[in-house]
Write an enzyme that holds these catalytic residues in place. Structure first.
Site, short mmCIF file in Angstrom:
data_model
loop_
_atom_site.label_atom_id
_atom_site.label_comp_id
_atom_site.label_asym_id
_atom_site.label_seq_id
_atom_site.Cartn_x
_atom_site.Cartn_y
_atom_site.Cartn_z
N PHE A 70 5.30 5.49 -0.59
CA PHE A 70 5.65 5.71 0.81
C PHE A 70 4.67 6.68 1.47
O PHE A 70 4.14 6.42 2.55
CB PHE A 70 7.08 6.24 0.92
CG PHE A 70 7.50 6.61 2.31
CD1 PHE A 70 7.89 5.62 3.20
CD2 PHE A 70 7.50 7.93 2.74
CE1 PHE A 70 8.27 5.94 4.50
CE2 PHE A 70 7.89 8.26 4.03
CZ PHE A 70 8.28 7.26 4.91
N TYR B 236 8.11 2.12 -21.05
CA TYR B 236 7.26 1.39 -20.13
C TYR B 236 6.74 0.09 -20.74
O TYR B 236 5.96 0.11 -21.71
CB TYR B 236 6.07 2.25 -19.69
CG TYR B 236 6.44 3.55 -19.01
CD1 TYR B 236 7.70 3.77 -18.49
CD2 TYR B 236 5.51 4.58 -18.90
CE1 TYR B 236 8.04 4.96 -17.87
CE2 TYR B 236 5.82 5.78 -18.27
CZ TYR B 236 7.10 5.96 -17.77
OH TYR B 236 7.42 7.15 -17.16
#
Length: 328
Positions: A202, A47
């Site tokens: 979502f 990351y």
């Protein structure tokens, strides 16, 4: 190893979903999260090319050593940028070096849970896990985890060393763990850590128009957000919002409540760059949702109702977890 039901996935504070916050703002989110009650932080060598571990390390240093002991710190190795290219490398010598580098970036003397981020198909998983077992014996890590693996790989790894956790994608719209991993972890006492439990925003009703994603947003390469699939998926959102309203919670909270309902051994690590969303997500652990609503949620958003695979061909080749294509 017993993990908190809801932790914080820290990836988005350094990369992946558009432009990340500044290091100062990211640190503020982490400090707010810890003050709000987050007790598990999940990061990785990959990351931000190590920047995320450095950021998490700054947050841990800020809260002090007494509170550090209250926090489950998880990181990962075996996948890292090499000359700017994401590279899967599970060789023991690589993992040994990455564990040491993670410790240095995090500023700690041990990492509670360290995952093999991806299985390197060129290296028997037992060799990779063996290197992590050495790190456990040396006191550098507390327990071993695996990420995006199949049941077969889990069992192979368990022949070498105890596995505390498997971190695979799991949400209403990504049901792959139901092809065996959900039951395998339950049977063997392994925690199933669900990443992307709100379906990359979502199910939090936070996507809007995918055409407006930032140029480097990883969702641009995910089929479900692309023009051939997005309209069908967007059509699920109005009834999803209505169902969350009926449950008396936010869409993200309903998504998290559903994941947690899949078993006492299942935990979730939603990611966010917003401190308010951290509190919203944490509150989902205490929600009591009517089982009938959870069942309807599972029927509304499921593999048959979601359009498109979760990854494109290149990303699919990187993971070992079961897929619905293989089950067909």
């Amino acid at each position: 190893m017993r993990l908190p039901r809801i932790g914080l996935g820290c990836m988005s504070l350094s990369h992946a979903y558009g432009v990340p916050p500044s290091p100062e703002d990211g640190l503020a989110v982490l400090r707010d999260a810890l003050d709000a009650g987050v007790r598990m932080l999940d990061t990785a060598t990959l990351y931000g090319g190590g920047r995320n571990e450095e950021l998490v390390g700054r947050a841990l240093a800020a809260v002090g050593p007494a509170r550090r002991d209250e926090i489950v710190l998880a990181s990962k190795g075996g996948m890292a940028p090499v000359d700017g290219v994401k590279t899967i490398d599970g060789r023991p010598q690589t993992l040994r070096a990455q564990v040491d580098a993670s410790l240095q970036r995090l500023g700690v003397d041990h990492i509670d849970l360290y995952y093999l981020h991806r299985w390197d198909r060129r290296v028997p998983i037992g060799e990779s896990v063996g290197a992590l077992a050495e790190a456990v014996a040396a006191g550098k890590i507390g327990a071993i985890g695996l990420s995006e693996v199949s049941v077969a790989r889990l069992h192979e790894a368990q022949e070498v060393a105890p596995i505390a956790a498997v971190q695979n994608e799991y949400s209403l719209w990504s049901r792959n763990p139901e092809l065996g991993m959900l039951e395998a972890t339950r049977e063997t006492g392994v925690t199933l850590v669900a990443f992307s439990p709100v379906a990359r925003g979502f199910l939090a009703d936070g996507v809007g128009d995918p055409d407006r994603f930032a140029p480097k947003d990883i969702r641009r390469n995910m089929p479900r957000f692309q023009p051939e699939h997005w309209p069908a998926n967007a059509a699920l959102l109005p009834p999803w919002r209505a169902l969350a309203a009926e449950a008396g919670c936010t869409p993200a909270q309903l998504a998290l409540a559903w994941v947690l309902s899949r078993g006492d051994h299942v935990v979730a690590i939603p990611g966010t760059t917003d401190a308010g969303h951290v509190r919203e997500n944490l509150a989902a652990a205490d929600l009591v949702v009517d089982p009938a609503i959870l069942q309807r949620a599972g029927e509304l958003i499921d593999t048959p109702t979601v359009s498109g695979p979760r990854y494109n061909a290149a990303s699919s080749a990187e993971v070992d977890a079961e897929t619905f294509d293989e089950a067909a």
